[in-house]
Design an enzyme around this catalytic site. Structure first.
Site, PDB file in Angstrom:
ATOM      1  N   CYS A   3      38.793  42.051  47.436  1.00  0.00           N
ATOM      2  CA  CYS A   3      38.266  40.695  47.602  1.00  0.00           C
ATOM      3  C   CYS A   3      39.345  39.843  48.258  1.00  0.00           C
ATOM      4  O   CYS A   3      40.260  40.382  48.896  1.00  0.00           O
ATOM      5  CB  CYS A   3      37.771  40.112  46.283  1.00  0.00           C
ATOM      6  N   ASN A   6      42.184  39.031  44.757  1.00  0.00           N
ATOM      7  CA  ASN A   6      42.413  40.126  43.797  1.00  0.00           C
ATOM      8  C   ASN A   6      42.675  39.583  42.378  1.00  0.00           C
ATOM      9  O   ASN A   6      43.415  40.189  41.605  1.00  0.00           O
ATOM     10  CB  ASN A   6      43.552  41.055  44.250  1.00  0.00           C
ATOM     11  N   CYS A   8      39.695  37.742  40.813  1.00  0.00           N
ATOM     12  CA  CYS A   8      38.370  37.536  40.197  1.00  0.00           C
ATOM     13  C   CYS A   8      37.457  38.746  40.397  1.00  0.00           C
ATOM     14  O   CYS A   8      37.223  39.522  39.475  1.00  0.00           O
ATOM     15  CB  CYS A   8      37.690  36.281  40.763  1.00  0.00           C
ATOM     16  N   ARG A   9      36.923  38.906  41.599  1.00  0.00           N
ATOM     17  CA  ARG A   9      35.876  39.913  41.818  1.00  0.00           C
ATOM     18  C   ARG A   9      36.400  41.343  41.836  1.00  0.00           C
ATOM     19  O   ARG A   9      35.886  42.209  41.134  1.00  0.00           O
ATOM     20  CB  ARG A   9      35.123  39.599  43.121  1.00  0.00           C
ATOM     21  N   SER A  10      37.417  41.605  42.653  1.00  0.00           N
ATOM     22  CA  SER A  10      37.843  43.017  42.782  1.00  0.00           C
ATOM     23  C   SER A  10      38.511  43.572  41.524  1.00  0.00           C
ATOM     24  O   SER A  10      38.321  44.757  41.229  1.00  0.00           O
ATOM     25  CB  SER A  10      38.696  43.245  44.031  1.00  0.00           C
ATOM     26  N   ASP A 119      31.924  34.235  45.473  1.00  0.00           N
ATOM     27  CA  ASP A 119      33.269  33.950  44.967  1.00  0.00           C
ATOM     28  C   ASP A 119      33.138  32.946  43.827  1.00  0.00           C
ATOM     29  O   ASP A 119      32.687  31.826  44.040  1.00  0.00           O
ATOM     30  CB  ASP A 119      34.101  33.368  46.110  1.00  0.00           C
TER      31      ASP A 119
END
Ligand code: 4NP
Length: 148
Positions: A3, A6, A8-10, A119
């Site tokens: 993401c 690195n 939150c999402r990934s 995001d």
């Protein structure tokens, strides 16, 4: 799993897949990175950590790093969260073989739609829950592919 930050999402995608791979007894390396360097060395965002922990998938021990071109050599598949991540990662590709490793992660659960994982960084708690549901579903599909 890639993401922007690195944090939150990934890291959540990373933590979910690591857990599922371990539970399935598979020997597969899972990692994550961000295309930007702002959060290198940071733990995941507190809100993402809390959501993940509440759902039984703690990610507190992960630390952010930046995506590097060598990741194309180290990994067979590179799952990105949105089109911006995709463009940033593809800008480092050295060959058609590198490019072919890059996939939008939600195409696993929603084929050919190029949907983005939103995001959640600037939004409220609801955004983190939504990200969790999307990534849990996508990593379930990925685990089934890996098993086969
Ligand atoms: P991520 O979220 O890409 O899912 O880790 C973000 C984290 C930090 C920032 C943006 C997005 N930031 O601008 O600092």
């Amino acid at each position: 799993m890639v993401c922007l930050g690195n944090i939150c999402r990934s890291p959540l995608a990373d933590g979910l897949l690591r857990k599922k791979v371990a539970e399935a007894g598979l020997d597969i390396e899972v990692d994550s990175a961000g295309t930007a360097a702002h959060h290198v060395g940071d733990a995941p965002d507190e809100r993402m950590q809390a959501t993940a922990k509440a759902m039984g998938c703690p990610i507190d021990d992960l630390r952010a790093r930046q995506f590097v071109v060598q990741d194309y050599d180290q990994f067979d598949r590179i799952l990105v969260m949105d089109q911006s991540n995709r463009q940033n990662v593809l800008s480092l590709a050295r060959s058609a073989e590198d490019e072919a490793k890059v996939e939008m992660i939600l195409n696993l659960s929603h084929p050919n739609q190029d949907l983005e994982v939103p995001d959640p960084y600037y939004g409220g708690d609801q955004g983190f829950q939504e990200v969790y549901q999307l990534l849990d579903e996508a990593t379930d599909v990925l685990l089934n592919e890996l098993k086969n």
